[in-house]
Design an enzyme around this catalytic site. Structure first.
Site, PDB file in Angstrom:
ATOM      1  N   THR A  47       0.339  -1.352  -0.168  1.00  0.00           N
ATOM      2  CA  THR A  47       0.273   0.216   0.167  1.00  0.00           C
ATOM      3  C   THR A  47       0.689   1.319   0.025  1.00  0.00           C
ATOM      4  OG1 THR A  47      -1.395  -1.337   0.474  1.00  0.00           O
ATOM      5  CG2 THR A  47      -2.475   1.285   1.442  1.00  0.00           C
ATOM      6  N   CYS A  48       1.867   1.605   0.540  1.00  0.00           N
ATOM      7  CA  CYS A  48       2.268   1.996   0.741  1.00  0.00           C
ATOM      8  C   CYS A  48       3.521   2.694  -0.429  1.00  0.00           C
ATOM      9  CB  CYS A  48       4.205   2.364   1.958  1.00  0.00           C
ATOM     10  SG  CYS A  48       3.311   2.070   3.177  1.00  0.00           S
TER      11      CYS A  48
END
EC number: 1.11.1.27
Length: 164
Positions: A47-48
Site C-alpha cells: 500500500t505504501c
C-alpha cells in the site's frame, strides 16, 4: 498522540534527500515553513509503495502551489532502505525521506503501531500532518486499512480550504 498546536519533538533521525543522507533531528527538518509529512508502515510495502507515496509524488507541484515548502515521508526503516525506495520510486528530489529505524520519532509522535503479527515490529501508523513552523496545524490518521484521510488528495483539499 501529537495534536494540533503541539510542537514537533526533537528526535535524532537520518534525512535522505537529493543531496545525500545526513544525521539531523526531526525538529530541524520539520521546524520551519510549511511541511507536509506523511508516515507509512514501511518502504516498499504494497500500500505504501503503490498508493501512498505515488499520490504525494504526483501531487508535489500542486502541494507546492498551496504553499508547501517541503514534502517529507517518514518510515521506521533504515536510511539505506529509504534511499533505495526514494530512488526506485523516482521520488528522490521531489520528496525527502526520514529514516526512523528504531521508531523513536514514531513513539514520540504517538504514531507507533505494533505490526509484530505481520513480522514487521514497531512501525508508523499511516498518517499525514501539515506542520507550520514546527507546530502541527492538522493531523490525519487512518482508522482503517488503505489510504484515504492521509492521502495526497485529502491533504491538498485541507490546504486549499485553509488557504481560501
Amino acid at each position: 498522540m501529537i495534536e494540533r498546536g503541539n510542537a514537533i519533538p526533537s528526535i535524532g533521525i537520518k534525512l535522505v534527500s537529493a543531496s545525500g543522507t545526513s544525521e539531523t533531528t526531526s525538529d530541524a527538518v520539520l521546524g520551519s515553513g510549511t511541511v507536509v509529512v506523511f508516515t507509512v508502515p514501511g518502504a516498499f510495502t504494497p500500500t505504501c509503495h503503490v498508493n501512498h507515496l505515488p499520490g504525494f509524488l504526483a501531487s508535489a507541484e500542486a502541494l507546492r502551489e498551496e504553499g508547501v515548502d517541503r514534502i517529507v515521508c517518514a518510515a521506521a526503516n533504515d536510511a539505506h532502505v529509504m534511499k533505495a525506495w526514494a530512488e526506485a520510486s523516482g521520488a528522490l528530489g521531489a520528496i525527502e525521506f526520514l529514516a526512523d529505524g528504531n521508531a523513536d520519532l514514531a513513539r514520540a509522535l504517538g504514531l507507533a503501531k505494533d505490526f509484530s503479527a505481520s513480522g514487521m515490529g514497531t512501525r508508523y501508523a499511516r498518517a499525514a500532518m501539515i506542520v507550520r513552523d514546527g507546530k502541527v496545524a492538522e493531523i490525519f490518521v487512518e482508522d482503517a486499512p488503505g489510504v484515504n484521510a492521509s492521502g495526497a488528495p485529502a491533504i491538498l483539499l485541507a490546504l486549499e480550504t485553509a488557504n481560501a
